[in-house]
Design an enzyme around this catalytic site. Structure first.
Site, mmCIF file in Angstrom:
data_model
loop_
_atom_site.group_PDB
_atom_site.id
_atom_site.type_symbol
_atom_site.label_atom_id
_atom_site.label_comp_id
_atom_site.label_asym_id
_atom_site.label_seq_id
_atom_site.Cartn_x
_atom_site.Cartn_y
_atom_site.Cartn_z
ATOM 1 N N HIS A 136 0.837 -1.198 0.000
ATOM 2 C CA HIS A 136 0.000 0.000 0.000
ATOM 3 C C HIS A 136 0.873 1.249 0.000
ATOM 4 O O HIS A 136 2.096 1.176 0.109
ATOM 5 C CB HIS A 136 -0.929 0.028 1.218
ATOM 6 C CG HIS A 136 -2.106 -0.873 1.100
ATOM 7 N ND1 HIS A 136 -2.061 -2.214 1.426
ATOM 8 C CD2 HIS A 136 -3.379 -0.646 0.676
ATOM 9 C CE1 HIS A 136 -3.250 -2.761 1.216
ATOM 10 N NE2 HIS A 136 -4.073 -1.823 0.766
ATOM 11 N N LYS A 140 -0.533 4.771 4.645
ATOM 12 C CA LYS A 140 -1.459 3.841 5.310
ATOM 13 C C LYS A 140 -0.899 3.492 6.684
ATOM 14 O O LYS A 140 0.251 3.062 6.812
ATOM 15 C CB LYS A 140 -1.657 2.574 4.479
ATOM 16 C CG LYS A 140 -2.694 1.618 5.068
ATOM 17 C CD LYS A 140 -3.027 0.497 4.099
ATOM 18 C CE LYS A 140 -4.010 -0.503 4.715
ATOM 19 N NZ LYS A 140 -5.280 0.131 5.120
#
Length: 229
Positions: A136, A140
């Site tokens: 990600h 995040k």
């Protein structure tokens, strides 16, 4: 037309905003910090629905504000599931309406079903070792992702919880999300991969869930309704 509050006005919140405006829904509050809560509290109280994509550290407090004020909520934030029983009990106590989920992409929920089927097949193939990788964007906050954790739970359930599926997490510049499940033997590799090209599908799924919740009060895990709403 419904009145919406957006809780968490980062990249996902702004994607949700675009989808809501395209649906000609009214946005009465955009709340991203303590000051916003103070300045937009009255507007928040007029909302028919809230959509929440914030951070794990503030998510549960955001949820409770919605439950306390009887505002239905769709929550896309992950990383709070260690408090799931507390949250669901609080929601029930306040007769709340709530959809939560590890991922609001319809494609990911298809991916969940495919992994369930594959795990049913692979559990009797002793030569294969299963693992998960997730990648990600660097902003995040939770690792591993909620999606990866749920993928591991799906596989472990099919193996009668006799294995622990390892998850490796990577954080790179502005990667919306990649999840890969690998079955590896000495001679073969089987892989299933889902790649999110952007955040649009997540926002669309959350808005779709919110509009559905307005017509179907209750408490739901998105994975249980994603392919039917």
């Amino acid at each position: 037309m419904a009145k919406f509050a957006i809780l968490g006005y980062g990249k996902m919140g702004k994607e949700v905003e675009k989808i809501l405006l395209a649906h000609q829904e009214e946005i009465v509050a955009r709340i991203d910090n303590v000051d916003d809560w103070q300045q937009q509290w009255d507007q928040f109280l007029t909302a028919d629905m809230a959509i929440e994509f914030s951070m794990p550290s503030v998510a549960v407090d955001n949820f409770k504000k919605c439950f306390d004020n009887h505002i239905p909520l769709v929550a896309g934030t992950t990383g709070w599931y260690s408090r799931q029983e507390e949250v669901l009990n609080y929601c029930r106590k306040n007769s709340g309406n709530f959809i939560f989920g590890s991922n609001f992409s319809i494609g990911v929920n298809v991916f969940f079903k495919l992994n369930e089927l594959l795990a049913k097949i692979m559990k009797d193939q002793g030569a294969f070792h299963v693992s998960i990788e997730e990648t990600h964007h660097i902003t995040k906050k939770d690792a591993p992702s909620g999606t990866a954790i749920h993928l591991a739970e799906i596989i472990e359930n099919q193996y009668d919880n006799k294995i622990d599926v390892p998850i490796e997490s990577f954080r790179l510049t502005d990667v919306p999300g990649i999840h890969k499940v690998t079955y590896q033997s000495d001679n073969e590799t089987i892989e299933l991969t889902h790649t999110a090209k952007n955040r649009v599908e997540l926002a669309q799924g959350a808005v779709k869930a919110a509009l559905w919740l307005l017509q179907h009060p209750g408490i739901y895990d998105f994975k249980d309704i994603a392919l039917t709403i």
